[in-house]
Design an enzyme around this catalytic site. Sequence first.
Site, PDB file in Angstrom:
ATOM      1  N   GLY A 182      -8.310  13.447  -3.337  1.00 23.47           N
ATOM      2  CA  GLY A 182      -7.749  12.131  -3.107  1.00 23.47           C
ATOM      3  C   GLY A 182      -5.836  12.666  -2.552  1.00 23.47           C
ATOM      4  O   GLY A 182      -4.891  11.297  -2.447  1.00 23.47           O
ATOM      5  N   SER A 198      -3.961  14.034  -0.533  1.00 23.23           N
ATOM      6  CA  SER A 198      -3.308  13.859   1.423  1.00 23.23           C
ATOM      7  C   SER A 198      -1.856  12.995   1.205  1.00 23.23           C
ATOM      8  O   SER A 198      -1.181  13.342   1.899  1.00 23.23           O
ATOM      9  CB  SER A 198      -3.803  13.420   2.563  1.00 23.23           C
ATOM     10  N   ARG A 199      -1.993  12.476   1.238  1.00 23.11           N
ATOM     11  CA  ARG A 199      -1.167  10.816   1.164  1.00 23.11           C
ATOM     12  C   ARG A 199      -1.648   9.713  -0.323  1.00 23.11           C
ATOM     13  O   ARG A 199      -2.176   9.613  -0.808  1.00 23.11           O
ATOM     14  CB  ARG A 199      -1.402  10.157   2.457  1.00 23.11           C
ATOM     15  N   ASN A 258      -8.751   9.559  -7.651  1.00 25.26           N
ATOM     16  CA  ASN A 258      -8.095   9.107  -7.399  1.00 25.26           C
ATOM     17  C   ASN A 258      -8.580   8.693  -5.533  1.00 25.26           C
ATOM     18  O   ASN A 258      -7.836   7.864  -5.248  1.00 25.26           O
ATOM     19  CB  ASN A 258      -6.544   9.350  -6.514  1.00 25.26           C
ATOM     20  N   SER A 267      -7.788  -0.523  -9.193  1.00 29.98           N
ATOM     21  CA  SER A 267      -6.954  -1.389  -9.351  1.00 29.98           C
ATOM     22  C   SER A 267      -6.328  -2.725  -9.525  1.00 29.98           C
ATOM     23  O   SER A 267      -7.621  -3.392 -10.466  1.00 29.98           O
ATOM     24  CB  SER A 267      -7.417  -1.623  -7.590  1.00 29.98           C
ATOM     25  N   TYR A 303     -14.837  -2.691  -2.615  1.00 27.31           N
ATOM     26  CA  TYR A 303     -13.903  -2.498  -2.671  1.00 27.31           C
ATOM     27  C   TYR A 303     -13.741  -2.824  -4.430  1.00 27.31           C
ATOM     28  O   TYR A 303     -13.583  -2.214  -5.486  1.00 27.31           O
ATOM     29  CB  TYR A 303     -12.059  -2.809  -2.385  1.00 27.31           C
ATOM     30  N   LYS A 343     -14.005  -1.458  -8.536  1.00 27.11           N
ATOM     31  CA  LYS A 343     -13.175  -0.376  -8.976  1.00 27.11           C
ATOM     32  C   LYS A 343     -13.004  -0.993 -10.180  1.00 27.11           C
ATOM     33  O   LYS A 343     -12.588  -0.594 -11.363  1.00 27.11           O
ATOM     34  CB  LYS A 343     -11.576  -1.250  -8.124  1.00 27.11           C
ATOM     35  N   ILE A 352       1.063  -1.881  -3.620  1.00 24.96           N
ATOM     36  CA  ILE A 352       1.933  -0.663  -3.523  1.00 24.96           C
ATOM     37  C   ILE A 352       1.642  -0.021  -2.241  1.00 24.96           C
ATOM     38  O   ILE A 352       0.692  -0.395  -1.057  1.00 24.96           O
ATOM     39  CB  ILE A 352       0.785   0.250  -4.522  1.00 24.96           C
TER      40      ILE A 352
END
Lengths: 247, 76
Positions: free
Chosen positions: A12, A14-15, A90, A142, A155, A159, A188
Amino acid sequence: MSELIKTALVTGGSRGIGRACAVRLARSGYQIYVTYVSKPGPALETCKIIEESGGTASSFALDIGDHQSIVDFFKEKIKDRVFLSVLVNNAGRTMDGLLVRMGHEQWDQVLRVNLSGSFFCLQQAAKIMMRQKTGRIINIASVTAQSGNPGQANYTSAKAGLIGLTKTAAIELAPRNITVNAVAPGFIETDMTAGLNQEVRDKYLSMIPLKRFGSAEDIAETVAFLTSPGASYITGQVLGVNGGMYM
Amino acid sequence: MSLEQKVKEIVVEQLGISADEVKNESKFVEDLGADSLDLTELIMAMEEEFDVEIDDEKAQEILTVQAAIDFIKANQ
């Protein structure tokens, strides 16, 4: 056989946090491999940023939700082709909703990518790193896994699972000099959090002793530290990078 | 190279021991000092080399070099 190039694989990439980790680890001297799900553009942009500062990077399409794709990827691109120094697990996604309204797919998808996908990548990486007798694995968890978060039953469960996985993997792989740690980001500033409204943002800000949101670079610095020689005695830990939001 | 030689070569490589230590009757754990991760790696290396699948249950029965040779012969 020529010497294989020390490589850090960031899923992951890309960003957001993935991109920041990729860029930062390139500065540590690793060749960077980033993966993306469907759109090559942003991942290529990550590679471009790295190459412009003298690094080496490649991007690969990889559906982290698909076991066979992960197996094939490691077989075709990693094994015997690079020296896998670092894996940063990630890749992740959210599909928020209150638990009583959460659909089966919503639960499954998020678990599949965030937890199962990370496990399969870790498993493949471990096989390679065991032979190398060295390696660093960093799972991006997280703060919500530690504190809970309304609307994120899927989620936070995934995590939190990743934290358990981190500890077990750390014990199992320690005899081969492979360290496994988790980094637990707080709030973040990324695309993932950009969608939240002002009221929610203000609420979070009031919970952060350092009174600011974190940046993807804050996480990347911690990840880079965990891959550094100075962190060789750290394994099985969850490092909170959260401005004091959770202690 | 015979299958037997190949198995022994894998054992030597995986366990980092010298070839003359590896006898057919050698037990991986007691005689050759393998730990559980070594055993897992041995099984993985043999699976790869001989293109066989060794499930966990079977793997637990492979305690000696000879047992590994026999299993691979029977399943190749």
